[in-house]
Design a protein around this motif. Structure first.
Motif, mmCIF file in Angstrom:
data_model
loop_
_atom_site.group_PDB
_atom_site.id
_atom_site.type_symbol
_atom_site.label_atom_id
_atom_site.label_comp_id
_atom_site.label_asym_id
_atom_site.label_seq_id
_atom_site.Cartn_x
_atom_site.Cartn_y
_atom_site.Cartn_z
ATOM 1 N N GLN A 178 42.149 26.263 45.208
ATOM 2 C CA GLN A 178 42.520 26.475 46.607
ATOM 3 C C GLN A 178 43.991 26.144 46.850
ATOM 4 O O GLN A 178 44.684 26.828 47.615
ATOM 5 C CB GLN A 178 41.634 25.606 47.513
ATOM 6 C CG GLN A 178 40.174 26.021 47.545
ATOM 7 C CD GLN A 178 39.983 27.445 48.051
ATOM 8 O OE1 GLN A 178 40.689 27.900 48.937
ATOM 9 N NE2 GLN A 178 39.022 28.149 47.468
ATOM 10 N N GLN A 179 44.480 25.122 46.169
ATOM 11 C CA GLN A 179 45.886 24.747 46.297
ATOM 12 C C GLN A 179 46.792 25.868 45.782
ATOM 13 O O GLN A 179 47.804 26.212 46.409
ATOM 14 C CB GLN A 179 46.149 23.452 45.528
ATOM 15 C CG GLN A 179 47.593 22.974 45.565
ATOM 16 C CD GLN A 179 47.791 21.690 44.776
ATOM 17 O OE1 GLN A 179 46.831 20.970 44.491
ATOM 18 N NE2 GLN A 179 49.034 21.401 44.413
ATOM 19 N N GLU B 50 41.470 37.659 45.672
ATOM 20 C CA GLU B 50 40.080 37.235 45.472
ATOM 21 C C GLU B 50 39.733 37.196 43.983
ATOM 22 O O GLU B 50 39.082 36.257 43.508
ATOM 23 C CB GLU B 50 39.135 38.182 46.216
ATOM 24 C CG GLU B 50 39.144 37.989 47.731
ATOM 25 C CD GLU B 50 38.166 38.914 48.424
ATOM 26 O OE1 GLU B 50 37.415 39.619 47.703
ATOM 27 O OE2 GLU B 50 38.134 38.944 49.670
ATOM 28 N N GLU B 51 40.148 38.220 43.258
ATOM 29 C CA GLU B 51 39.865 38.248 41.819
ATOM 30 C C GLU B 51 40.611 37.128 41.099
ATOM 31 O O GLU B 51 40.086 36.514 40.165
ATOM 32 C CB GLU B 51 40.260 39.605 41.237
ATOM 33 C CG GLU B 51 39.370 40.756 41.675
ATOM 34 C CD GLU B 51 39.751 42.064 41.007
ATOM 35 O OE1 GLU B 51 39.915 42.070 39.775
ATOM 36 O OE2 GLU B 51 39.917 43.074 41.723
ATOM 37 N N LEU B 52 41.830 36.852 41.522
ATOM 38 C CA LEU B 52 42.607 35.768 40.923
ATOM 39 C C LEU B 52 41.938 34.425 41.174
ATOM 40 O O LEU B 52 41.874 33.572 40.283
ATOM 41 C CB LEU B 52 44.022 35.771 41.498
ATOM 42 C CG LEU B 52 44.981 34.694 40.979
ATOM 43 C CD1 LEU B 52 45.161 34.830 39.480
ATOM 44 C CD2 LEU B 52 46.325 34.778 41.693
ATOM 45 N N GLU B 53 41.414 34.243 42.368
ATOM 46 C CA GLU B 53 40.712 32.996 42.707
ATOM 47 C C GLU B 53 39.499 32.791 41.804
ATOM 48 O O GLU B 53 39.244 31.685 41.313
ATOM 49 C CB GLU B 53 40.281 33.033 44.174
ATOM 50 C CG GLU B 53 39.597 31.760 44.638
ATOM 51 C CD GLU B 53 39.236 31.814 46.114
ATOM 52 O OE1 GLU B 53 38.820 30.785 46.663
ATOM 53 O OE2 GLU B 53 39.363 32.903 46.719
ATOM 54 N N GLU B 54 38.768 33.867 41.557
ATOM 55 C CA GLU B 54 37.588 33.777 40.682
ATOM 56 C C GLU B 54 37.986 33.394 39.262
ATOM 57 O O GLU B 54 37.335 32.567 38.617
ATOM 58 C CB GLU B 54 36.848 35.114 40.674
ATOM 59 C CG GLU B 54 35.606 35.109 39.797
ATOM 60 C CD GLU B 54 34.918 36.461 39.763
ATOM 61 O OE1 GLU B 54 34.009 36.639 38.922
ATOM 62 O OE2 GLU B 54 35.286 37.343 40.566
ATOM 63 N N ILE B 55 39.090 33.968 38.776
ATOM 64 C CA ILE B 55 39.558 33.650 37.424
ATOM 65 C C ILE B 55 39.924 32.177 37.321
ATOM 66 O O ILE B 55 39.561 31.494 36.350
ATOM 67 C CB ILE B 55 40.766 34.536 37.058
ATOM 68 C CG1 ILE B 55 40.321 35.988 36.858
ATOM 69 C CG2 ILE B 55 41.445 34.016 35.785
ATOM 70 C CD1 ILE B 55 41.478 36.959 36.664
ATOM 71 N N LEU B 56 40.632 31.650 38.294
ATOM 72 C CA LEU B 56 41.075 30.252 38.258
ATOM 73 C C LEU B 56 39.895 29.290 38.294
ATOM 74 O O LEU B 56 39.875 28.273 37.597
ATOM 75 C CB LEU B 56 42.023 29.978 39.424
ATOM 76 C CG LEU B 56 43.340 30.773 39.432
ATOM 77 C CD1 LEU B 56 44.151 30.445 40.674
ATOM 78 C CD2 LEU B 56 44.145 30.496 38.176
ATOM 79 N N ILE B 57 38.888 29.615 39.094
ATOM 80 C CA ILE B 57 37.713 28.735 39.186
ATOM 81 C C ILE B 57 36.938 28.740 37.880
ATOM 82 O O ILE B 57 36.559 27.691 37.352
ATOM 83 C CB ILE B 57 36.809 29.165 40.353
ATOM 84 C CG1 ILE B 57 37.506 28.898 41.691
ATOM 85 C CG2 ILE B 57 35.473 28.425 40.311
ATOM 86 C CD1 ILE B 57 36.754 29.425 42.897
#
Length: 417
Positions: free
Chosen positions: A167-168, A150-157
């Motif tokens: 998402q990919q 979840e934290e990684l997703e936030e960083i990428l966005i």
């Protein structure tokens, strides 16, 4: 001095009162109201006493300064004697053979940065915003759990990779976890590197300026993205490579746009075709195409008016220019190059979508990459638009507009040294 010993404060005050009483008739004659006569008389007395004290002090200063002039004369004589002694010493030294001073070592020239180092310097802000935060997240972790993802997703966005690209990437990580291919955070980092390379290295038509003669590059973009500067740098690079280049000043709407392009033309020693300000851009495109054919130019770079990508009528003007070029040089323009400002982040992706709908893009030049932490927008554009990034601007120098290399871009971002 007996009168001084017999003097008392009472006697002084009596004398002052007598003096004030004598002053009051004079003050009254001057027209001072009765209630203020005593106060004015006292002020006059105070003023007179102050003047007398100042004169006395000045007299004392004058008396005590006289001996200092004598001392000054003595000091001056001593200084003159010292000067004579120093002069004699200097003369003796001069009679001795002089030794030549050792030459100072020449300063070492600053080392020239290689391409990798220049890319790293230009992408330092993006590296800190994207990979730096990823490394801090993974540092010290021993397992991969939902919180980490979840934290990684936030960083990428927030690094402007975009929702679809993020998402990919997250899906690839989750698939790797399911298959058991990811056992440590370091493997997550390695997977991100490989996935980004795949996104950026998709199959696309390469920019081959030798595939047509003249090869026509139509440069488009909104105002303020560095479009004219990009054209000037490209013209300089093509000219240095031995290509005969012609520039077309098709931005007839912006004040002094043609003059700016002419300055770049002089720097690169290439010809510029232009009309008066406010002229029809299609007419400029027509004349530039004719000139490129007649002069047997290798490359025609055509500037176009900066425009808001939301203005339909201005987008229609681009379609008209494209038709004019195709009529004069079949197949032209061979490259429609969109210039985007990396500092605008997701807005650059919106511009790319709308320009692509209007004139079908062949490539993108991303400028000002060295001044932003939003360089991740390159990945978002490549993933969604499937339009190759041809050039990136990593500085203000002429050779800081570099051909984009996906392998080097990812290597620079993930370089930990």
């Amino acid at each position: 001095m007996e009168w001084l010993r017999e003097l008392s404060w009472a006697a002084v005050l009596d004398q002052l009162n007598v003096f004030i009483a004598k002053l009051i008739p004079t003050v009254a004659a001057a027209g001072v109201p009765e209630e203020y006569q005593s106060l004015v008389a006292l002020g006059i007395l105070y003023f007179g006493v102050t003047i007398a004290v100042l004169l006395f002090v000045l007299l004392l200063l004058k008396i005590f300064r006289k001996p200092r002039s004598t001392e000054k004369g003595i000091d001056q004589a001593a200084e003159e004697a010292a000067d004579i002694s120093v002069a004699e010493t200097v003369a003796e030294v001069e009679r001795e053979p002089a030794t030549e001073p050792e030459p100072e070592p020449e300063p070492e020239p600053e080392p020239t940065l290689g391409l990798f180092e220049r890319f790293k310097r230009g992408l330092s802000m993006t590296q800190s915003s994207l990979v730096g935060r990823v490394d801090r997240l993974l540092s010290g972790r021993t397992t991969i759990d939902e919180d980490l993802i979840e934290e990684l997703e936030e960083i990428l966005i927030t690094a402007d990779l975009g929702m679809a690209t993020t998402q990919q990437l997250i899906k690839s990580i989750e698939t790797g976890l399911t298959k058991g291919d990811l056992a440590s955070p370091e493997q997550v980092r390695q997977l991100l590197m490989e996935e980004l390379k795949k996104i950026l290295k998709f199959e696309s038509k390469p920019l081959d300026v030798t595939s047509a003669s003249p090869f026509v590059i139509m440069v488009i973009g909104v105002n303020g993205v560095g479009k004219t500067t990009t054209i000037g740098k490209l013209a300089n690079q093509f000219a240095l490579a031995g290509k005969k280049v012609i520039l077309g000043a098709g931005d007839t709407f912006r004040a002094a746009a043609a003059e700016q392009l002419k300055i770049w033309g002089e720097r690169a020693d290439v010809e510029v075709i232009s009309h008066a300000e406010g002229a029809d851009p299609g007419a400029v495109a027509f004349d530039a195409a004719k000139a490129a054919v007649a002069r047997k130019a290798d490359i025609l770079l055509l500037d176009t008016a900066g425009r808001l990508h939301t203005k339909v009528n201005l987008m229609e003007e681009l379609k008209k220019i494209r038709r004019v070029l195709d009529r004069e040089i079949p197949g032209a323009p061979h490259e429609v190059l969109l210039v985007l400002d990396a500092t605008t982040g997701q807005n650059a992706l919106t511009q790319a979508r709308l320009f692509n709908q209007a004139v079908s893009l062949d490539g993108i030049a991303l400028t000002k990459l060295d001044g932003t932490a939003k360089g991740g927008i390159i990945v978002a554009i490549a993933a969604e638009m499937q339009v190759p990034v041809r050039f990136v601007g990593i500085g203000e120098q002429l050779d800081d507009l570099r051909p984009f290399d996906a392998e080097m871009f990812v290597s620079v971002l993930f370089d930990s040294n």
